[in-house]
Design an enzyme around this catalytic site. Structure first.
Site, short mmCIF file in Angstrom:
data_model
loop_
_atom_site.label_atom_id
_atom_site.label_comp_id
_atom_site.label_asym_id
_atom_site.label_seq_id
_atom_site.Cartn_x
_atom_site.Cartn_y
_atom_site.Cartn_z
N CYS A 14 -53.98 18.42 0.24
CA CYS A 14 -52.58 18.10 0.49
C CYS A 14 -52.00 17.18 -0.59
O CYS A 14 -50.82 17.27 -0.89
CB CYS A 14 -52.37 17.53 1.89
SG CYS A 14 -53.43 16.14 2.30
N HIS A 125 -52.80 12.91 6.17
CA HIS A 125 -52.18 14.01 5.47
C HIS A 125 -51.08 13.47 4.57
O HIS A 125 -50.32 12.58 4.96
CB HIS A 125 -51.60 14.98 6.52
CG HIS A 125 -50.90 16.17 5.96
ND1 HIS A 125 -51.55 17.13 5.20
CD2 HIS A 125 -49.60 16.57 6.05
CE1 HIS A 125 -50.67 18.06 4.87
NE2 HIS A 125 -49.49 17.74 5.37
#
Length: 175
Positions: A14, A125
């Site tokens: 990510c 994330h």
């Protein structure tokens, strides 16, 4: 309207996707370039850990197979492109972020907690929010397509919501 570049999530890359989405360029960063930055951080660390049999996989700043880069890799990668990163003081909320200062503010990176598989897997994330052609977008690599924000208030609401859930907000400035 110009096409918005948006990389989708793959494994735990990510940060790679977020940085490429931030720069609106699929070649801004590669897995190899981020791995190299992570390795250099280890080499330059005066307190580097001792080698173990798992050291080839479990690195201090990333996971060799899946990515999962830490904030140190992000900061070094952005500094290498002439950007600076400022941690936003979460105690003041998003209201103090000057979303209209396009000369200084390139974009906003969030690091948010995530729970997957019914809460069995907890991780973090990376998410990017950026203004493109006068419009703010959520360029989260978990989204199928970028999410348009109606106005600055909606951006601030999104940021405040993530701060309240344990997220971190980092401002990426044009140095």
């Amino acid at each position: 309207m110009a096409k918005i570049y948006h990389e989708r999530q793959r494994l735990q890359f990510c940060l790679l996707h977020s940085l490429n989405n931030l720069f609106q360029d699929k070649d801004a960063f590669t897995r190899e370039s981020l791995n190299s930055i992570a390795e250099k951080l280890v080499t330059d660390d005066p307190n580097k850990e001792t080698w173990t049999p798992l050291s080839f996989l479990l690195k201090p700043h990333h996971n060799t197979l899946t990515g999962n880069y830490d904030v140190n890799v992000m900061i070094k990668a952005l500094e290498g492109k002439g950007k600076s990163v400022v941690w936003h003081d979460k105690r003041s909320g998003a209201s103090l972020i000057d979303l209209d200062d396009a000369d200084t503010l390139m974009g906003i990176v969030l690091n948010v907690p995530v729970k997957r598989y019914g809460g069995l897997w907890r991780s973090r994330h990376w998410v990017v929010v950026r203004k493109i052609n006068g419009v703010w977008y959520n360029l989260d690599s978990d989204l199928v397509v970028p999410q348009l924000f109606r106005d600055d208030d909606e951006v601030r609401g999104f940021l405040d919501q993530n701060l309240s859930l344990g997220g971190e907000v980092l401002l990426v400035n044009n140095a």
